[in-house]
Design an enzyme around this catalytic site. Structure first.
Site, PDB file in Angstrom:
ATOM      1  N   SER A  43       0.850  -1.188   0.000  1.00  0.00           N
ATOM      2  CA  SER A  43       0.000   0.000   0.000  1.00  0.00           C
ATOM      3  C   SER A  43       0.882   1.233   0.000  1.00  0.00           C
ATOM      4  CB  SER A  43      -0.860   0.012   1.266  1.00  0.00           C
ATOM      5  OG  SER A  43       0.001   0.103   2.389  1.00  0.00           O
ATOM      6  N   LYS A  44       0.361   2.291  -0.588  1.00  0.00           N
ATOM      7  CA  LYS A  44       1.214   3.472  -0.739  1.00  0.00           C
ATOM      8  C   LYS A  44       1.529   4.129   0.596  1.00  0.00           C
ATOM      9  CE  LYS A  44      -2.670   6.297  -2.239  1.00  0.00           C
ATOM     10  NZ  LYS A  44      -3.309   6.841  -3.404  1.00  0.00           N
TER      11      LYS A  44
END
Ligand code: GLU
Length: 498
Positions: free
Chosen positions: A252-253
């Protein structure tokens, strides 16, 4: 058999490293077997798809050096390769399914569907369409459609029995039909959903092997049914493992930059990134860690793919990139640094920011260090400020980061306005509001003008730095939830124009 593979990214947001990962494996598979690799753009979600995002997918794949044989830009005999241009094709198959009673019109309202879902949830049942519109006669349907009543088309799914299919990497997989929803195939706006479009396109484009992320595994029974209904042979399926953060959660960013262009702008070599992605769940027969994409193609063997979740580890990637940089000759190194940053185009954007501010050339480097180099790691001390406390800093960084993530056009005016509105909504003096952003971007409270810096760095680096600045503070899950809630309120305030 002539092997044909594809990737089918949706043009929403930044081009994701997961897309590069899938592209590499599909590309290597096709090239190894002497087949074709296709690029198809899945843009049926009209609200979220943008031409900018599509362009950045092309740019990212081109930078990586993964070439496709057919696609929206290069054409091909099985086109068009953009799903939004294939509506009539899907409509024709949807009609065929309805005619054969393998799909049906559904007029249920959102309220009814929500109620059914809540009842099923309360009864601890699988949430699933209850078949209400299945029994409608053809006449009743025709009348309601003619009267302009809003509707979708859903596929029929048996209530009993189970679906067993073969995943080439996992062996047979069995999923009971009772867990499979009567999927909407055509939405009320006439656009197909992913499930109809993917089956129709993979068949018509002659795809023989589907290599995609494991998150699609549970959708396969719907696809198996559609292939059966349409009397089409099923392509072979290989569901690759998802890339993971170091804590094993899905990449996930928030925990790892996920945009491919971030890695380009940060100064990674495409060869190193590809090499690293090639090590995700796959290994060379001699276990060597450093290999080119040509070597990967030659040695490619899908039996060497392992389905355990590979960890995308920044430190390992940086180590690998370092290996590549050290292998370059001095002249190659010069050429690479020039093409990365020290070229006419980049310098022509950089110099106007500093020319007015220097007295000697030797003043240049300290001024622009954070624009041509990494920003230092931050601690809470970097954010000490006369009026902003820790929570205010955290809130500014969190809200700005979220709003900038959604900003479509990375333009000075738009960013400036967004920041001004947010400062106002947070009831902060603009100067104070900007302070943590200066720190996040440059590592210090005073630097070259912030908005110029954001434009020079571009969306991928800027977003990663602002998001990453939050790491200086230990933000707990609970605090993050509170911040997300506060953001919802602020966004409502912003959109109401107050
Ligand atoms: N559009 C889907 C995605 O973004 C494609 C999935 C598939 O490859 O079937 O992941």
């Amino acid at each position: 058999m002539n092997v044909r593979t594809r990737i089918a990214p949706s043009p929403t947001g930044d081009p994701h490293v997961g897309t590069a990962y899938m592209a590499l494996f599909n590309w290597a598979f096709a090239r190894h077997y002497g087949g074709q690799f296709l690029l198809r753009i899945e843009d049926t979600d009209t609200a979220r798809s943008t031409p900018e995002s599509e362009a950045s997918i092309f740019a990212a794949l081109q930078w990586l050096g993964l070439d496709w044989d057919e696609g929206p830009d290069v054409g091909g005999a099985a086109g068009p390769y953009r799903q939004s241009e294939r509506r009539e094709i899907y409509a024709q198959y949807a009609q065929q399914l309805v005619d054969r009673e393998q799909a049906f019109y559904c007029f249920c309202t959102k309220e009814r569907l929500d109620r059914v879902r809540s009842e099923q949830q309360a009864a601890k049942q699988t949430t699933r369409y209850d078949g209400c519109c299945l029994g409608l006669t053809a006449d009743a349907v025709a009348q309601r459609v003619a009267a302009g009543e809003e509707h979708v088309i859903r596929m029929c799914v048996p209530d009993v029995g189970e679906c067993t299919f073969e995943d080439e990497l996992r062996g047979p997989v069995t999923i009971p039909f009772s867990q499979i929803d009567m999927q909407v195939l055509v939405k009320s706006d006439g656009m197909p959903t992913y499930h109809l479009a993917v089956v129709v396109d993979d068949h018509l484009m002659g795809i023989t092997h589907i290599l995609r992320g494991e998150e699609w595994l549970n959708s396969v029974p719907k696809h198996v049914l559609l292939y059966q209904y349409l009397d089409w042979p099923m392509p072979k399926l290989l569901h690759l493992p998802l890339l993971r953060n170091p804590d094993s959660s899905k990449l996930s960013k928030r925990k790892n930059p996920t945009s491919i262009l971030y890695y380009r702008d940060e100064g990674f070599l495409p060869e190193a990134l590809l090499n690293y992605l090639g090590m995700m769940g796959w290994s060379m027969p001699d276990e060597s860690e450093i290999f080119t994409k040509a070597q990967m193609v030659k040695a490619f063997d899908e039996k060497r793919i392992s389905v355990g979740g590979p960890i995308f580890d920044q430190a390992k990637l940086a180590w690998l990139n370092g290996q590549y940089l050290r292998q370059l000759s001095a002249s190659e190194f010069i050429a690479q640094t020039q093409s990365w940053m020290f070229n006419q185009d980049r310098l022509s954007h950089l110099i106007p920011l500093v020319q007015e501010r220097v007295e000697k050339f030797s003043d240049l480097a300290p001024l622009v260090d954070y624009l041509v180099g990494a920003r230092k790691t931050l601690t809470p001390d970097n954010f000490l400020h006369k009026t902003l406390d820790r929570d205010a800093n955290v809130k500014i960084l969190h809200h700005t980061s979220a709003l900038l993530d959604d900003l479509r056009h990375w333009e000075r005016e738009a960013i400036f306005e967004l920041c001004q509105d947010l400062a106002q909504a947070l009831d902060l003096k603009f100067r104070d509001y900007l302070f943590p952003l200066f720190v996040a971007i440059s590592g210090r409270g005073v630097s070259l003008p912030l908005f110029d810096s954001l434009i020079f760095l571009g969306p991928d680096l800027s977003r990663a730095r602002i998001r990453g600045a939050l790491d200086a503070f230990s933000v707990s899950g609970k605090e993050r939830k509170r911040l997300d809630k506060s953001l919802v309120k602020v966004t409502a305030l912003l959109s109401s124009g107050q």
